[in-house]
Design a protein around this motif. Structure first.
Motif, PDB file in Angstrom:
ATOM      1  N   MET A  45       0.827  -1.203   0.000  1.00 41.60           N
ATOM      2  CA  MET A  45       0.000   0.000   0.000  1.00 41.60           C
ATOM      3  C   MET A  45       0.862   1.255   0.000  1.00 41.60           C
ATOM      4  O   MET A  45       0.560   2.241  -0.691  1.00 41.60           O
ATOM      5  N   LYS A  46       1.938   1.224   0.765  1.00 44.32           N
ATOM      6  CA  LYS A  46       2.848   2.370   0.800  1.00 44.32           C
ATOM      7  C   LYS A  46       3.532   2.568  -0.546  1.00 44.32           C
ATOM      8  O   LYS A  46       3.680   3.697  -1.023  1.00 44.32           O
ATOM      9  N   MET A  47       3.969   1.462  -1.141  1.00 48.34           N
ATOM     10  CA  MET A  47       4.592   1.555  -2.455  1.00 48.34           C
ATOM     11  C   MET A  47       3.615   2.097  -3.484  1.00 48.34           C
ATOM     12  O   MET A  47       3.956   2.952  -4.311  1.00 48.34           O
ATOM     13  N   LEU A  48       2.389   1.613  -3.436  1.00 46.56           N
ATOM     14  CA  LEU A  48       1.381   2.035  -4.396  1.00 46.56           C
ATOM     15  C   LEU A  48       1.050   3.509  -4.237  1.00 46.56           C
ATOM     16  O   LEU A  48       0.858   4.229  -5.228  1.00 46.56           O
ATOM     17  N   GLU A  49       1.019   3.968  -3.016  1.00 42.42           N
ATOM     18  CA  GLU A  49       0.769   5.392  -2.758  1.00 42.42           C
ATOM     19  C   GLU A  49       1.885   6.238  -3.348  1.00 42.42           C
ATOM     20  O   GLU A  49       1.643   7.295  -3.956  1.00 42.42           O
ATOM     21  N   ASP A  50       3.113   5.769  -3.184  1.00 45.50           N
ATOM     22  CA  ASP A  50       4.257   6.488  -3.752  1.00 45.50           C
ATOM     23  C   ASP A  50       4.177   6.508  -5.281  1.00 45.50           C
ATOM     24  O   ASP A  50       4.463   7.536  -5.917  1.00 45.50           O
ATOM     25  N   ILE A  51       3.780   5.389  -5.855  1.00 44.19           N
ATOM     26  CA  ILE A  51       3.649   5.295  -7.314  1.00 44.19           C
ATOM     27  C   ILE A  51       2.603   6.288  -7.818  1.00 44.19           C
ATOM     28  O   ILE A  51       2.809   7.000  -8.803  1.00 44.19           O
ATOM     29  N   LYS A  52       1.478   6.366  -7.122  1.00 41.80           N
ATOM     30  CA  LYS A  52       0.404   7.286  -7.517  1.00 41.80           C
ATOM     31  C   LYS A  52       0.852   8.739  -7.386  1.00 41.80           C
ATOM     32  O   LYS A  52       0.559   9.570  -8.255  1.00 41.80           O
ATOM     33  N   ASN A  53       1.564   9.048  -6.317  1.00 37.82           N
ATOM     34  CA  ASN A  53       2.035  10.417  -6.112  1.00 37.82           C
ATOM     35  C   ASN A  53       3.048  10.825  -7.177  1.00 37.82           C
ATOM     36  O   ASN A  53       3.019  11.964  -7.670  1.00 37.82           O
ATOM     37  N   ARG A  54       3.932   9.906  -7.531  1.00 44.37           N
ATOM     38  CA  ARG A  54       4.906  10.200  -8.571  1.00 44.37           C
ATOM     39  C   ARG A  54       4.241  10.454  -9.919  1.00 44.37           C
ATOM     40  O   ARG A  54       4.681  11.279 -10.716  1.00 44.37           O
ATOM     41  N   LYS A  55       3.147   9.723 -10.167  1.00 42.21           N
ATOM     42  CA  LYS A  55       2.427   9.907 -11.409  1.00 42.21           C
ATOM     43  C   LYS A  55       1.783  11.288 -11.450  1.00 42.21           C
ATOM     44  O   LYS A  55       1.769  11.962 -12.490  1.00 42.21           O
ATOM     45  N   LYS A  56       1.269  11.732 -10.312  1.00 43.23           N
ATOM     46  CA  LYS A  56       0.629  13.049 -10.242  1.00 43.23           C
ATOM     47  C   LYS A  56       1.637  14.177 -10.474  1.00 43.23           C
ATOM     48  O   LYS A  56       1.300  15.212 -11.027  1.00 43.23           O
ATOM     49  N   GLU A  57       2.865  13.940 -10.034  1.00 44.25           N
ATOM     50  CA  GLU A  57       3.904  14.971 -10.152  1.00 44.25           C
ATOM     51  C   GLU A  57       4.353  15.181 -11.586  1.00 44.25           C
ATOM     52  O   GLU A  57       4.892  16.218 -11.935  1.00 44.25           O
ATOM     53  N   LYS A  58       4.132  14.178 -12.439  1.00 41.56           N
ATOM     54  CA  LYS A  58       4.600  14.281 -13.829  1.00 41.56           C
ATOM     55  C   LYS A  58       3.676  15.155 -14.666  1.00 41.56           C
ATOM     56  O   LYS A  58       2.528  15.290 -14.416  1.00 41.56           O
TER      57      LYS A  58
END
Length: 245
Positions: free
Chosen positions: A232-245
């Motif tokens: 869940m933590k990894m997935l949250e990080d993945i989603k946040n990184r996608k938003k930053e792009k």
């Protein structure tokens, strides 16, 4: 494990005379018996199809040759194996079904052809399976895919459990990226973590990459598996990184 295949085109299954499945057959880990349905017709022309009642395009496979073939197989073993019909009307094949079938010692697969099969064969059928929402000429290719997938899960067929447990869909996720030598090819380098020798960091990197590629390409799969707190933590990080792009 025993696979019995009922088909109009037995020569198509020569594909299993090669590679991993051939080795498994040579080592008696699986047995593959191919039966030509035409051999069990009762007419001199070996006819297995006829025009559909009610009209319509194409031809329909007759019930009698299939029943005769199944009876022949039953007489060999003294029972009817678990019987699967390759059918576009069946449940869509996936890794979970593959795992289920790998725990059955004896499976018989019937390959349809033409416009369909006489509905009166259904008392013989334990399960209908499709490999996707598209049309094939016959059930042979679908049957091959199922045999190949199930065989890989039988102990001893592959060199180690890791050979299939890390593959796409086995854990419910798509597989992480793989690399081999050389370390650099045309300016593209192997990720440093894979060269580090740090097993825990490598494990985390691979899990993160599996989650990332699944989130990007098949987010529907994430709804079907139990995600750990780490996931869940990894997935949250993945989603946040996608938003930053």
């Amino acid at each position: 494990m025993i696979f019995d295949v009922l088909t109009l085109f037995p020569e198509m299954f020569d594909i299993f005379s090669y590679s991993i499945i051939k080795r498994a057959r040579d080592n008696n880990l699986i047995r593959l018996n191919i039966y030509n349905i035409r051999d069990f017709t009762t007419n001199k022309h070996r006819k297995v199809d006829d025009y559909p009642y009610g009209g319509g395009a194409g031809m329909v496979m007759q019930a009698e040759p299939i029943y005769n073939t199944v009876d022949y197989v039953k007489n060999i073993y003294g029972y009817k194996p678990y019987t699967i019909l390759m059918s576009p009307k069946g449940e869509v094949f996936n890794q979970n079904i593959s795992k289920e079938l790998s725990n059955i010692n004896h499976v018989m697969l019937i390959c349809g052809h033409y416009e369909g099969i006489d509905e009166r064969i259904m008392p013989l059928i334990d399960r209908e399976i499709s490999i996707g929402d598209f049309v094939l000429t016959g059930g042979e290719i679908a049957c091959m895919a199922i045999i190949d997938s199930v065989s890989r899960l039988i102990p001893g067929v592959l060199s180690s459990n890791e050979s299939f447990e890390d593959e796409s869909f086995y854990s419910g996720l798509l597989e992480y990226p793989q690399y081999t030598r050389p370390e650099e090819f045309r300016g593209m380098k192997v990720p440093d973590v894979l060269l580090s020798g740090h097993h825990e960091n490598i494990r985390k990197w691979r899990r993160y990459e599996s989650l990332k590629i699944t989130y990007k390409r098949r987010p529907d799969l994430l709804k079907k598996i139990d995600l750990s707190n780490e996931d869940m933590k990894m997935l949250e990080d993945i989603k946040n990184r996608k938003k930053e792009k």
